[in-house]
Enzyme design. Structure first.
Site, mmCIF file in Angstrom:
data_model
loop_
_atom_site.group_PDB
_atom_site.id
_atom_site.type_symbol
_atom_site.label_atom_id
_atom_site.label_comp_id
_atom_site.label_asym_id
_atom_site.label_seq_id
_atom_site.Cartn_x
_atom_site.Cartn_y
_atom_site.Cartn_z
ATOM 1 N N ASP A 1 -3.040 -6.807 -17.132
ATOM 2 C CA ASP A 1 -2.133 -6.268 -18.138
ATOM 3 C C ASP A 1 -2.743 -4.925 -18.512
ATOM 4 O OD1 ASP A 1 -1.007 -5.495 -20.664
ATOM 5 O OD2 ASP A 1 -0.230 -7.525 -20.886
ATOM 6 N N HIS A 2 -2.129 -3.835 -18.077
ATOM 7 C CA HIS A 2 -2.810 -2.547 -18.194
ATOM 8 C C HIS A 2 -3.042 -2.129 -19.642
ATOM 9 C CE1 HIS A 2 1.379 -0.974 -18.442
ATOM 10 N NE2 HIS A 2 0.838 -0.018 -19.171
ATOM 11 N N ASP B 1 9.740 -7.717 -20.513
ATOM 12 C CA ASP B 1 9.041 -6.553 -19.979
ATOM 13 C C ASP B 1 7.879 -6.131 -20.860
ATOM 14 O OD1 ASP B 1 8.822 -4.357 -18.069
ATOM 15 O OD2 ASP B 1 9.498 -3.070 -19.709
ATOM 16 N N HIS C 1 2.477 -7.465 -23.033
ATOM 17 C CA HIS C 1 1.731 -6.389 -23.680
ATOM 18 C C HIS C 1 1.573 -6.602 -25.186
ATOM 19 C CE1 HIS C 1 1.984 -4.425 -19.907
ATOM 20 N NE2 HIS C 1 3.176 -3.907 -20.051
ATOM 21 N N ALA D 1 0.798 -1.228 0.000
ATOM 22 C CA ALA D 1 0.000 0.000 0.000
ATOM 23 C C ALA D 1 0.829 1.275 0.000
ATOM 24 C CB ALA D 1 -0.939 0.003 1.205
ATOM 25 N N ARG E 1 4.961 -2.930 5.648
ATOM 26 C CA ARG E 1 5.827 -3.155 6.814
ATOM 27 C C ARG E 1 6.057 -1.883 7.627
ATOM 28 N NH1 ARG E 1 10.724 -6.034 3.735
ATOM 29 N NH2 ARG E 1 10.187 -4.342 2.300
#
Length: 511
Positions: free
Chosen positions: A179-180, A237, A242, A11, A44
């Site tokens: 997968d944006h 990558d 993509h 977060a 953490r």
């Protein structure tokens, strides 16, 4: 929708502040979140709820694409958030998290849902899924879903191992792999465009299409991702995920306009199954790999890849990939698909170019002076569709000149990728998420490339930053009689279309 807890691992990370919090805020102010909704951020760091909410608020001011609405609306949104300290390897922390979630759920009405979003390093995916299962956090009265970010493994074996780990705690229909690129509005419109336009549907075959080019060029270098990128390269990558996803979304044929998520994903799987396999000994003939050297981007000097911070001077990692693929099915047999992606290139652009076959001409001069018909989908950073047609040139008898029909969507109404994908995950719509079959089949196709790279069987071509990549990428198309279509004409394009461009090009624009 019943009460829903959004449990966010990682977060305080970069993805959360840049994408997730702005997306949740956008959904909230547009009434697209459940009425009973809670976000528990995990990390953490020793943060309390108040400090965490201030962190979320700052991320909105820094990264939300529109103006943040101050006042009661913002405070109500921030009130949805709480923070819980959690170490992934501590089972008791998951039990404590479960108790906190249950306390909130008991105050709500209806069966409770839980969405687990893993914005953490992929190495932790399996551990987190296991801890969720063992602690009882995954036992719900409503639904539970797991959202994870790429990469889904770093090769075929690791992808299968990850899938095995996740499947012990979640079923496939509970796993949402983001997968944006699949959340980009233009990508989601591709199938709808074909469905709504029978003319395009009829042309969407090897009978009329000469070749397809899918490009994702970046001007940025490795930036602060050296630790990850030098192990991944452009092949892992960008290409394996993509670029192959764009290939699938473009080439599927769905006959039913009311197709379900299962229908779409099955069609995508069929495309990957129809890809002609690439044998390791043939990789060097179909794949071009490159690495950028020093050059200039928009007039500013930039260092070469091996001079970037955190990169070894003797690194042989790829920062550019070009590939030729063939889909052996009824629709696409004989049509080459060319894919290229790389860093430190001349312009930032993600686009798909459909080049149509040339008609037979009786006049050689007319053929020489014309340019092919093109259908271009601009995916980013700007969106649009351009159809380039040829018409008779009244100033040059017997010759043709291009007419451009430009169609631009209403950008004000378009959602960002993460806004769309998070909304879909909350609503159980898996259409634009990656199925495990797609992950496995894509890695199967890429695996021989990885092995050939590792064995040094494929040359690593240098290319200066600010260029279009290595010359070998141009030769990949030239051997088939084609060339890349870029934002600006290449020398070859300019020569081929010189006569056609003597007169002003006509433009027809539609919104």
């Amino acid at each position: 929708m019943n009460p829903t807890t959004f449990v966010l691992f990682g977060a305080t990370g970069d993805l959360a502040k840049r994408k997730i919090y702005p997306a949740l805020y956008h959904l909230y102010i547009h009434g697209k979140l459940p009425a009973s909704f809670s976000v528990i951020g995990l990390g953490r760091k020793e943060l309390n709820d108040e400090t965490f909410r201030a962190h979320v608020q700052q991320s909105l001011h820094d990264f939300y694409r529109l103006e943040v609405q101050e006042g009661d609306t913002l405070q109500a949104f921030l009130g949805l958030f709480g923070f819980h300290v959690l170490h992934i390897d501590r089972g008791e922390h998951f039990v404590q998290l479960k108790e906190r979630v249950e306390r909130w759920e008991k105050e709500q009405e209806g069966a409770a849902n839980r969405l687990f979003y893993l914005s953490v390093a992929p190495d932790f995916f399996g551990t987190v899924a296991s801890q969720i299962e063992q602690s009882g956090l995954g036992s719900v009265t409503g639904w539970k879903r797991l959202v994870i970010e790429k990469p889904f493994g770093h090769d075929l074996a690791s992808a299968r191992e990850l899938d095995s780990q996740l499947s012990q705690a979640f079923t496939e229909d509970e796993i949402y792999r983001i997968d944006h690129y699949l959340g980009k509005p233009m990508v989601q419109r591709l199938e709808a465009l074909k469905q709504a336009n029978p003319v395009i549907q009829a042309l969407w075959t090897s009978r009329y299409i000469a070749n397809v080019q899918i490009t994702a060029d970046e001007t940025v270098g490795v930036e602060d991702r050296a630790g990850y990128y030098d192990k991944a390269g452009a092949i892992r990558d960008m290409f394996q995920n993509h670029m192959l996803q764009l290939l699938m979304m473009l080439s599927i044929h769905v006959s039913n306009s009311n197709a379900t998520a299962e229908d779409i994903r099955l069609k995508k799987k069929n495309v990957l199954e129809a890809l002609e396999p690439l044998a390791r000994q043939d990789v060097h003939t179909r794949i071009v790999r490159g690495q950028y050297t020093a050059g200039s981007i928009q007039g500013k000097p930039v260092p070469g890849y091996t001079s970037e911070p955190g990169i070894s001077p003797d690194s042989t990692n790829d920062t550019f990939i070009a590939a030729k693929l063939n889909i052996d099915n009824y629709y696409w047999r004989g049509v080459p698909f060319y894919i290229r992606t790389g860093k430190r290139l001349k312009s930032k652009n993600t686009r798909i170019v459909i080049e149509f076959k040339e008609p037979l001409r009786s006049s050689a001069s007319a053929e020489d002076s014309s340019v092919p018909n093109l259908l271009v989908f601009e995916i980013g950073p700007n969106e649009g569709i351009t159809l380039q047609l040829n018409t008779k040139d009244p100033h040059h008898k017997g010759e043709f000149k291009p007419v451009h029909i430009d169609m631009f969507p209403d950008r004000a109404e378009a959602q960002e990728a993460y806004e769309t994908l998070i909304h879909d995950a909350l609503n159980g719509d898996s259409t634009f998420f990656v199925h495990s079959d797609e992950v496995d089949l894509s890695w199967q196709w890429v695996q021989p490339i990885l092995e050939a790279f590792e064995a040094g069987e494929v040359p690593l071509y240098p290319y200066p930053a600010g260029s279009h990549g290595p010359e070998a990428a141009n030769e990949l198309l030239a051997q088939d009689g084609f060339h890349w279509w870029f934002d600006e004409p290449s020398e070859q394009e300019a020569a081929n279309a010189a006569e056609a461009r003597k007169q002003p090009v006509e433009h027809v624009t539609a919104s």
